[in-house]
Write a protein that holds these residues in place. Structure first.
Motif, PDB file in Angstrom:
ATOM      1  N   MET A   1       0.700  -1.111   0.425  1.00  8.91           N
ATOM      2  CA  MET A   1      -0.272   0.093   0.134  1.00  8.91           C
ATOM      3  C   MET A   1       0.752   1.223   0.151  1.00  8.91           C
ATOM      4  N   CYS A   2       0.217   1.962  -0.735  1.00  8.76           N
ATOM      5  CA  CYS A   2       1.139   3.574  -1.125  1.00  8.76           C
ATOM      6  C   CYS A   2       1.416   4.559   0.228  1.00  8.76           C
ATOM      7  N   ARG A   3       2.593   4.991   0.500  1.00 10.11           N
ATOM      8  CA  ARG A   3       2.121   6.077   1.981  1.00 10.11           C
ATOM      9  C   ARG A   3       2.406   7.143   1.451  1.00 10.11           C
ATOM     10  N   HIS A   4       2.528   7.495  -0.112  1.00  8.14           N
ATOM     11  CA  HIS A   4       3.884   8.878  -0.509  1.00  8.14           C
ATOM     12  C   HIS A   4       2.338   9.386  -0.684  1.00  8.14           C
ATOM     13  N   PHE A   5       3.073  10.907  -0.436  1.00  8.73           N
ATOM     14  CA  PHE A   5       1.497  11.982  -1.050  1.00  8.73           C
ATOM     15  C   PHE A   5       1.859  13.126  -2.197  1.00  8.73           C
ATOM     16  N   PRO A   6       1.795  13.103  -2.989  1.00 12.23           N
ATOM     17  CA  PRO A   6       0.321  12.146  -3.598  1.00 12.23           C
ATOM     18  C   PRO A   6       0.464  10.864  -3.694  1.00 12.23           C
ATOM     19  N   SER A   7      -0.380  10.111  -3.787  1.00  7.64           N
ATOM     20  CA  SER A   7      -0.488   8.778  -3.735  1.00  7.64           C
ATOM     21  C   SER A   7       0.106   8.348  -5.069  1.00  7.64           C
ATOM     22  N   CYS A   8       0.645   6.804  -4.821  1.00  6.37           N
ATOM     23  CA  CYS A   8       1.015   6.782  -6.548  1.00  6.37           C
ATOM     24  C   CYS A   8       0.257   5.649  -7.225  1.00  6.37           C
ATOM     25  N   PRO A   9       0.583   6.190  -8.862  1.00  8.00           N
ATOM     26  CA  PRO A   9      -0.684   5.182  -9.357  1.00  8.00           C
ATOM     27  C   PRO A   9      -1.117   3.694  -9.062  1.00  8.00           C
ATOM     28  N   THR A  10      -1.679   3.280  -8.995  1.00  8.91           N
ATOM     29  CA  THR A  10      -2.249   2.115  -9.373  1.00  8.91           C
ATOM     30  C   THR A  10      -1.838   1.072 -10.168  1.00  8.91           C
ATOM     31  N   ALA A  11      -1.858  -0.157  -9.598  1.00 10.89           N
ATOM     32  CA  ALA A  11      -1.262  -1.168 -11.072  1.00 10.89           C
ATOM     33  C   ALA A  11      -2.201  -1.020 -11.817  1.00 10.89           C
ATOM     34  N   ASP A  12      -3.652  -0.677 -11.602  1.00  9.81           N
ATOM     35  CA  ASP A  12      -4.467  -1.602 -13.398  1.00  9.81           C
ATOM     36  C   ASP A  12      -5.288   0.345 -13.891  1.00  9.81           C
ATOM     37  N   ALA A  13      -3.437   1.296 -12.999  1.00 10.82           N
ATOM     38  CA  ALA A  13      -3.809   2.839 -13.692  1.00 10.82           C
ATOM     39  C   ALA A  13      -3.057   2.365 -15.503  1.00 10.82           C
ATOM     40  N   ALA A  14      -3.872   3.522 -16.632  1.00  7.44           N
ATOM     41  CA  ALA A  14      -2.699   3.931 -16.908  1.00  7.44           C
ATOM     42  C   ALA A  14      -1.381   4.161 -16.978  1.00  7.44           C
TER      43      ALA A  14
END
Length: 65
Positions: A1-14
């Protein structure tokens, strides 16, 4: 789970490859991104669900002789 801000793109994002690298192994040709995507040096991806994104290689036209 990403804890970065802003969050990293999800695995299913382009734009999944824009996620931050959390492990880099150039000697083996791969990197693990924050969204659990394995990114390979040949530009292929392995998604967390086991799906494969084939390499996106440019095909150069052969010069006319």
């Amino acid at each position: 789970m990403c804890r970065h801000f802003p969050s990293c793109p999800t695995a299913d994002a382009a734009d999944r490859e824009a996620a931050r690298t959390i492990a880099h192994h150039p000697e083996q040709g791969w990197s693990l991104l924050c969204n659990e995507v394995l990114l390979f040096d040949d530009t292929g991806d392995l998604l967390p669900d086991g799906s494969i994104i084939p390499p996106s290689r440019l095909v150069l036209a052969q010069a006319a002789r």
